[in-house]
Design a protein around this motif. Structure first.
Motif: not given
Length: 244
Positions: A146-147, A166-170
């Motif tokens: 995902k990240t 991937g996602d910045w908030d992971t």
């Protein structure tokens, strides 16, 4: 102290990595000399660092009679517990003949031969099969990351961690990164640990990369110069003037 930095034929830095390195080494007081072709450099002083494409860096090492391992670091034995998936050695022809689909492959020795890719069918072998030469590759079970982050390690300490996919908030578990560093007994003076997190939040070591010619991934110019200098001085067995 001198840094040779690669440019294009117009004298412009060949990419952002070269420019960031220029800023870093210049601010640390290095003499900067641009080059387009390695043949332009007659000086054989191993203390003078080369910043450029991976092919030029490795050719410079050869010109200095410095021998490095042909195979990349990739998957060190000490870090096997952090991989959490099956990884094995094979060849392009062997995979094709056995029809081993749904795996990820990457070159073992010739890094730039092709980019790592997922094999799902015979069509994915287009341009990869060489009838005259067996191409050694690493094979890996597929993980849906995902990240992903690149952790820059210098002298056994985290220099910086940069998300590249991937996602910045992971979130990344820094303790796991430090545990991996402590487990990596044979580590070089600078390298990168790439970690990924899947959709279930489980963290995997993606791969390990040598530090002699990695991209910046957003590193500050000072950190980038220190990172490159640490590995270059180790390979050439010279003093690291930025070891502070």
């Amino acid at each position: 102290m001198k840094a040779y930095i690669q440019t294009d034929k117009n004298g412009e830095f060949y990419n952002v990595n070269a420019f960031v390195a220029y800023e870093g080494f210049k601010n640390f007081g290095f003499e900067i000399e641009k080059f387009t072709n390695l043949d332009e450099i007659s000086n054989k002083n191993p203390e003078h660092i080369i910043v450029g494409g991976i092919g030029n860096v490795r050719r410079r090492l050869q010109d200095l009679n410095i021998i490095r391992k042909n195979k990349e670091i990739d998957y060190p034995t000490e870090l096997k517990p952090y991989l959490k998936r099956n990884i094995w050695s094979s060849t392009i022809n062997e995979i094709f003949n056995k029809k081993e689909w749904n795996i990820f492959i990457k070159p073992q020795t010739e890094t730039k031969l092709f980019a790592g890719k997922v094999i799902k069918s015979e069509m994915d072998f287009l341009g990869l099969i060489n009838e005259e030469k067996e191409t050694e590759v690493w094979c890996s079970e597929l993980i849906n990351f995902k990240t992903e982050w690149r952790c820059f390690i210098r002298y056994k300490e985290i220099l910086d961690i940069r998300r590249y996919k991937g996602d910045w908030d992971t979130k990344i578990d820094v303790k796991t990164v430090n545990d991996a560093i402590n487990s990596f007994i044979s580590q070089p003076n600078s390298y990168a640990l790439d970690f990924g997190v899947d959709e279930n939040g489980e963290m995997f070591l993606v791969e390990v990369n040598d530090g002699h010619s990695l991209g910046t991934y957003g590193l500050s110019s000072a950190h980038y110069a220190k990172f490159l200098s640490a590995r270059w001085s180790e390979l050439t067995q010279t003093k690291d003037f930025l070891n502070f």
